[in-house]
Design a protein around this motif. Sequence first.
Motif, PDB file in Angstrom:
ATOM      1  N   ASP A  33       0.750  -1.202  -0.235  1.00  0.00           N
ATOM      2  CA  ASP A  33       0.202  -0.164   0.091  1.00  0.00           C
ATOM      3  C   ASP A  33       0.557   1.031   0.020  1.00  0.00           C
ATOM      4  O   ASP A  33       0.466   2.431  -0.913  1.00  0.00           O
ATOM      5  CB  ASP A  33      -0.880   0.143   1.449  1.00  0.00           C
ATOM      6  N   GLU A  34       1.839   0.698   0.742  1.00  0.00           N
ATOM      7  CA  GLU A  34       2.427   2.500   0.738  1.00  0.00           C
ATOM      8  C   GLU A  34       4.338   2.427   0.495  1.00  0.00           C
ATOM      9  O   GLU A  34       5.000   3.683   0.663  1.00  0.00           O
ATOM     10  CB  GLU A  34       2.609   2.853   2.181  1.00  0.00           C
ATOM     11  N   GLY A  35       4.407   1.169   0.184  1.00  0.00           N
ATOM     12  CA  GLY A  35       5.795   0.769  -0.511  1.00  0.00           C
ATOM     13  C   GLY A  35       6.895   0.845   1.245  1.00  0.00           C
ATOM     14  O   GLY A  35       6.375   0.768   2.320  1.00  0.00           O
ATOM     15  N   ILE A  36       8.510   0.641   1.042  1.00  0.00           N
ATOM     16  CA  ILE A  36       8.856   0.208   2.148  1.00  0.00           C
ATOM     17  C   ILE A  36       9.878   0.886   2.697  1.00  0.00           C
ATOM     18  O   ILE A  36       9.461   0.863   3.284  1.00  0.00           O
ATOM     19  CB  ILE A  36      10.808  -0.810   0.809  1.00  0.00           C
ATOM     20  N   ASP A  37       9.683   2.393   2.272  1.00  0.00           N
ATOM     21  CA  ASP A  37      10.004   2.710   3.274  1.00  0.00           C
ATOM     22  C   ASP A  37       8.759   2.802   4.236  1.00  0.00           C
ATOM     23  O   ASP A  37       9.885   3.498   5.593  1.00  0.00           O
ATOM     24  CB  ASP A  37      10.344   4.468   2.747  1.00  0.00           C
ATOM     25  N   ALA A  38       8.245   3.161   4.369  1.00  0.00           N
ATOM     26  CA  ALA A  38       6.863   3.349   4.790  1.00  0.00           C
ATOM     27  C   ALA A  38       6.773   2.031   6.280  1.00  0.00           C
ATOM     28  O   ALA A  38       6.207   2.383   7.383  1.00  0.00           O
ATOM     29  CB  ALA A  38       4.912   2.719   4.423  1.00  0.00           C
ATOM     30  N   LEU A  39       7.602   0.728   6.192  1.00  0.00           N
ATOM     31  CA  LEU A  39       7.621  -0.090   7.178  1.00  0.00           C
ATOM     32  C   LEU A  39       9.489   0.079   7.521  1.00  0.00           C
ATOM     33  O   LEU A  39       9.887   0.051   7.801  1.00  0.00           O
ATOM     34  CB  LEU A  39       7.543  -1.723   6.078  1.00  0.00           C
ATOM     35  N   THR A  40       8.607   0.049   9.110  1.00  0.00           N
ATOM     36  CA  THR A  40       9.409   0.749  10.074  1.00  0.00           C
ATOM     37  C   THR A  40       9.068  -1.001  11.060  1.00  0.00           C
ATOM     38  O   THR A  40       7.818  -1.118  11.461  1.00  0.00           O
ATOM     39  CB  THR A  40       9.839   1.427  11.173  1.00  0.00           C
ATOM     40  N   MET A  41       9.416  -0.912  12.236  1.00  0.00           N
ATOM     41  CA  MET A  41       9.541  -2.094  13.162  1.00  0.00           C
ATOM     42  C   MET A  41       8.612  -1.572  14.140  1.00  0.00           C
ATOM     43  O   MET A  41       7.043  -1.716  14.685  1.00  0.00           O
ATOM     44  CB  MET A  41      10.783  -2.665  14.315  1.00  0.00           C
ATOM     45  N   ALA A 110       9.222  -6.050  -4.950  1.00  0.00           N
ATOM     46  CA  ALA A 110      10.065  -6.542  -6.079  1.00  0.00           C
ATOM     47  C   ALA A 110      11.012  -5.643  -6.174  1.00  0.00           C
ATOM     48  O   ALA A 110      12.165  -5.565  -6.193  1.00  0.00           O
ATOM     49  CB  ALA A 110       9.863  -6.436  -7.146  1.00  0.00           C
ATOM     50  N   LEU A 111      11.166  -4.329  -5.980  1.00  0.00           N
ATOM     51  CA  LEU A 111      12.185  -3.300  -5.990  1.00  0.00           C
ATOM     52  C   LEU A 111      13.139  -3.068  -5.175  1.00  0.00           C
ATOM     53  O   LEU A 111      14.637  -3.077  -5.006  1.00  0.00           O
ATOM     54  CB  LEU A 111      11.425  -1.515  -6.166  1.00  0.00           C
ATOM     55  N   GLN A 112      12.484  -3.715  -3.583  1.00  0.00           N
ATOM     56  CA  GLN A 112      13.860  -3.568  -2.939  1.00  0.00           C
ATOM     57  C   GLN A 112      14.069  -5.075  -2.380  1.00  0.00           C
ATOM     58  O   GLN A 112      15.783  -5.236  -2.589  1.00  0.00           O
ATOM     59  CB  GLN A 112      13.349  -4.004  -1.147  1.00  0.00           C
ATOM     60  N   VAL A 113      13.417  -6.193  -2.989  1.00  0.00           N
ATOM     61  CA  VAL A 113      14.010  -7.424  -3.331  1.00  0.00           C
ATOM     62  C   VAL A 113      15.362  -7.985  -4.237  1.00  0.00           C
ATOM     63  O   VAL A 113      16.163  -8.285  -3.741  1.00  0.00           O
ATOM     64  CB  VAL A 113      12.937  -8.340  -3.868  1.00  0.00           C
ATOM     65  N   LEU A 114      14.597  -7.400  -5.357  1.00  0.00           N
ATOM     66  CA  LEU A 114      15.836  -7.384  -6.227  1.00  0.00           C
ATOM     67  C   LEU A 114      17.439  -6.054  -6.025  1.00  0.00           C
ATOM     68  O   LEU A 114      17.747  -5.984  -7.037  1.00  0.00           O
ATOM     69  CB  LEU A 114      15.387  -7.350  -7.682  1.00  0.00           C
TER      70      LEU A 114
END
Length: 229
Positions: A33-41, A110-114
């Motif tokens: 929904d919001e992208g990798i940067d939005a993911l924090t613990m 995908a953008l993060q994993v790769l």
Amino acid sequence: MVNAGKRSGRPRAGEERLSREAILTAALRIVDDEGIDALTMRRLAATLEVNPMSLYHHLPNKAAVLAGLAELVFAGLEQPDPGDSVPWDEQLKVAARRYRNALRAHPNLALQVLSDTSAVSAVVVVVVEPFYRALDRAGLSPRQIFEAANTLVDFIHGFSLGEASVRTENFDLAPDLITRVEQLPAGKAPVLARVVGELGREGLAYDFDSGFESGLATLTSGIAATRRR
């Protein structure tokens, strides 16, 4: 005496049902929904309505969460061996399409994993077996299997990165390309100018599905030629 570093009493609401799977499912929803940067613990804990420290019993840090997301998303790519009932080249194409579809379903991930070697290595272990199996059935040597599988996976990764960055089914390059070619000095890039002129705007329209199938067919044909050497 109660240890000040530990909470006593009943778990906070939500922590009783906390599991690795629940954490990863919530994390994937945030990333989608919001992208990798939005993911924090902390954000993940707030979404699950638990104490942030409770997450670390299951996943020690964000890197572990991302690796877990890769496993969650790509675990479904593991499939039973179809045997000789399906030709090797069709098995290869099915594996490639399945991997591309998994990446396309979660473009932010995908953008993060790769771009993360640890995440890529976790994915590769799950992803490559169907490729290796099909290439082995094609009669390739171990070295040829390794090189062909790497080429196929790199093609899918590169294609998926482009697809994820555009976020549309069609990428209309034609107007800008035609304008630039028309502005080239006489004699500059003559083959490009001829091809662009003959195809025109309609012929230059790019469809990602068609582009993927075209690239996959080219690679499969090349592998077929290799096995005859």
